[in-house]
Design a protein around this motif. Sequence first.
Motif, PDB file in Angstrom:
ATOM      1  N   GLY A  83       0.828  -1.189   0.000  1.00  0.00           N
ATOM      2  CA  GLY A  83       0.000   0.000   0.000  1.00  0.00           C
ATOM      3  C   GLY A  83       0.866   1.244   0.000  1.00  0.00           C
ATOM      4  O   GLY A  83       2.074   1.171   0.258  1.00  0.00           O
ATOM      5  N   PRO A  84       0.264   2.384  -0.306  1.00  0.00           N
ATOM      6  CA  PRO A  84       1.027   3.631  -0.340  1.00  0.00           C
ATOM      7  C   PRO A  84       1.722   3.896   0.997  1.00  0.00           C
ATOM      8  O   PRO A  84       1.133   3.685   2.064  1.00  0.00           O
ATOM      9  CB  PRO A  84      -0.036   4.701  -0.613  1.00  0.00           C
ATOM     10  N   GLU A  85       2.965   4.310   0.919  1.00  0.00           N
ATOM     11  CA  GLU A  85       3.733   4.592   2.126  1.00  0.00           C
ATOM     12  C   GLU A  85       2.992   5.586   3.012  1.00  0.00           C
ATOM     13  O   GLU A  85       2.484   6.594   2.544  1.00  0.00           O
ATOM     14  CB  GLU A  85       5.106   5.149   1.742  1.00  0.00           C
ATOM     15  N   GLY A  86       2.900   5.274   4.290  1.00  0.00           N
ATOM     16  CA  GLY A  86       2.260   6.146   5.266  1.00  0.00           C
ATOM     17  C   GLY A  86       0.752   6.043   5.337  1.00  0.00           C
ATOM     18  O   GLY A  86       0.129   6.715   6.143  1.00  0.00           O
ATOM     19  N   SER A  87       0.136   5.199   4.506  1.00  0.00           N
ATOM     20  CA  SER A  87      -1.329   5.148   4.463  1.00  0.00           C
ATOM     21  C   SER A  87      -1.928   4.059   5.345  1.00  0.00           C
ATOM     22  O   SER A  87      -3.077   4.147   5.741  1.00  0.00           O
ATOM     23  CB  SER A  87      -1.809   4.912   3.030  1.00  0.00           C
ATOM     24  N   ASP A  88      -1.186   2.981   5.625  1.00  0.00           N
ATOM     25  CA  ASP A  88      -1.692   1.797   6.321  1.00  0.00           C
ATOM     26  C   ASP A  88      -2.921   1.227   5.599  1.00  0.00           C
ATOM     27  O   ASP A  88      -3.826   0.690   6.202  1.00  0.00           O
ATOM     28  CB  ASP A  88      -2.026   2.107   7.786  1.00  0.00           C
ATOM     29  N   ARG A  89      -2.935   1.378   4.273  1.00  0.00           N
ATOM     30  CA  ARG A  89      -4.059   0.912   3.462  1.00  0.00           C
ATOM     31  C   ARG A  89      -3.587  -0.175   2.494  1.00  0.00           C
ATOM     32  O   ARG A  89      -2.906   0.119   1.520  1.00  0.00           O
ATOM     33  CB  ARG A  89      -4.652   2.073   2.685  1.00  0.00           C
ATOM     34  N   GLU A 137      -3.549  -2.358  -0.602  1.00  0.00           N
ATOM     35  CA  GLU A 137      -4.185  -2.154  -1.899  1.00  0.00           C
ATOM     36  C   GLU A 137      -3.762  -3.149  -2.974  1.00  0.00           C
ATOM     37  O   GLU A 137      -4.576  -3.595  -3.749  1.00  0.00           O
ATOM     38  CB  GLU A 137      -3.909  -0.728  -2.399  1.00  0.00           C
ATOM     39  N   ASP A 141       6.651   3.814  -4.285  1.00  0.00           N
ATOM     40  CA  ASP A 141       6.409   4.467  -2.982  1.00  0.00           C
ATOM     41  C   ASP A 141       5.406   3.669  -2.149  1.00  0.00           C
ATOM     42  O   ASP A 141       4.470   4.222  -1.570  1.00  0.00           O
ATOM     43  CB  ASP A 141       5.929   5.917  -3.163  1.00  0.00           C
ATOM     44  N   GLU A 142       5.610   2.352  -2.119  1.00  0.00           N
ATOM     45  CA  GLU A 142       4.751   1.455  -1.350  1.00  0.00           C
ATOM     46  C   GLU A 142       5.552   0.790  -0.234  1.00  0.00           C
ATOM     47  O   GLU A 142       6.784   0.747  -0.278  1.00  0.00           O
ATOM     48  CB  GLU A 142       4.187   0.337  -2.237  1.00  0.00           C
ATOM     49  N   VAL A 197       2.020  -3.508   3.731  1.00  0.00           N
ATOM     50  CA  VAL A 197       1.010  -3.202   4.750  1.00  0.00           C
ATOM     51  C   VAL A 197       0.549  -4.489   5.419  1.00  0.00           C
ATOM     52  O   VAL A 197       0.349  -4.540   6.631  1.00  0.00           O
ATOM     53  CB  VAL A 197      -0.182  -2.434   4.136  1.00  0.00           C
ATOM     54  N   TYR A 221     -12.777   1.305   0.402  1.00  0.00           N
ATOM     55  CA  TYR A 221     -12.192   2.206   1.393  1.00  0.00           C
ATOM     56  C   TYR A 221     -12.866   3.567   1.391  1.00  0.00           C
ATOM     57  O   TYR A 221     -12.676   4.359   2.284  1.00  0.00           O
ATOM     58  CB  TYR A 221     -10.694   2.386   1.140  1.00  0.00           C
TER      59      TYR A 221
END
Length: 157
Positions: A28-34, A36, A69-70, A73, A143
């Motif tokens: 997932g995208p860095e910093g998102s805790d999502r 994907e 930039d992942e 997660v 989401y």
Amino acid sequence: MIRRDLVDEIVAHARRDHPDEACGVIAGPEGSDRPERFIPMLNAARSPTFYEFDSGDLLRLYRDMDARDEVPVVIYHSHTATEAYPSRTDISYASEPFAHYVLVSTRSQNDEASGPGDEAEFRSYRIVDGVVTEEQVEVVETYMFAHTGADDVPDNA
């Protein structure tokens, strides 16, 4: 929080690889805790009691995530004969303090009374410095608007 389609992908991968343990990552995208992007990996150990990422595959995965930039997660794997709880080996190998460690048990596939529609045991943990903390798994369809109140839904007026 994890989307239903990702849960389904993890469970399907675990069932496909049974009787060996399955493993993989959801980036997932860095910093998102999502979580994907579902990335099933090959269990290089090809074992019903142990999983191991191939070192070359893992290096390629981390380079690919870095380029996008992942971050990992979710790191997932299955247990084929035991409950979905981290083993001592799982705990000792857990090296991503911000990842969610998801375990799926496929042990019901050993039970002749179980059918393909049976629910899989699906659990998530944080593992930091050898300490295991189970976390609630919230499965969502999307989401969009997740964890927001009614006031956050756009008005159609």
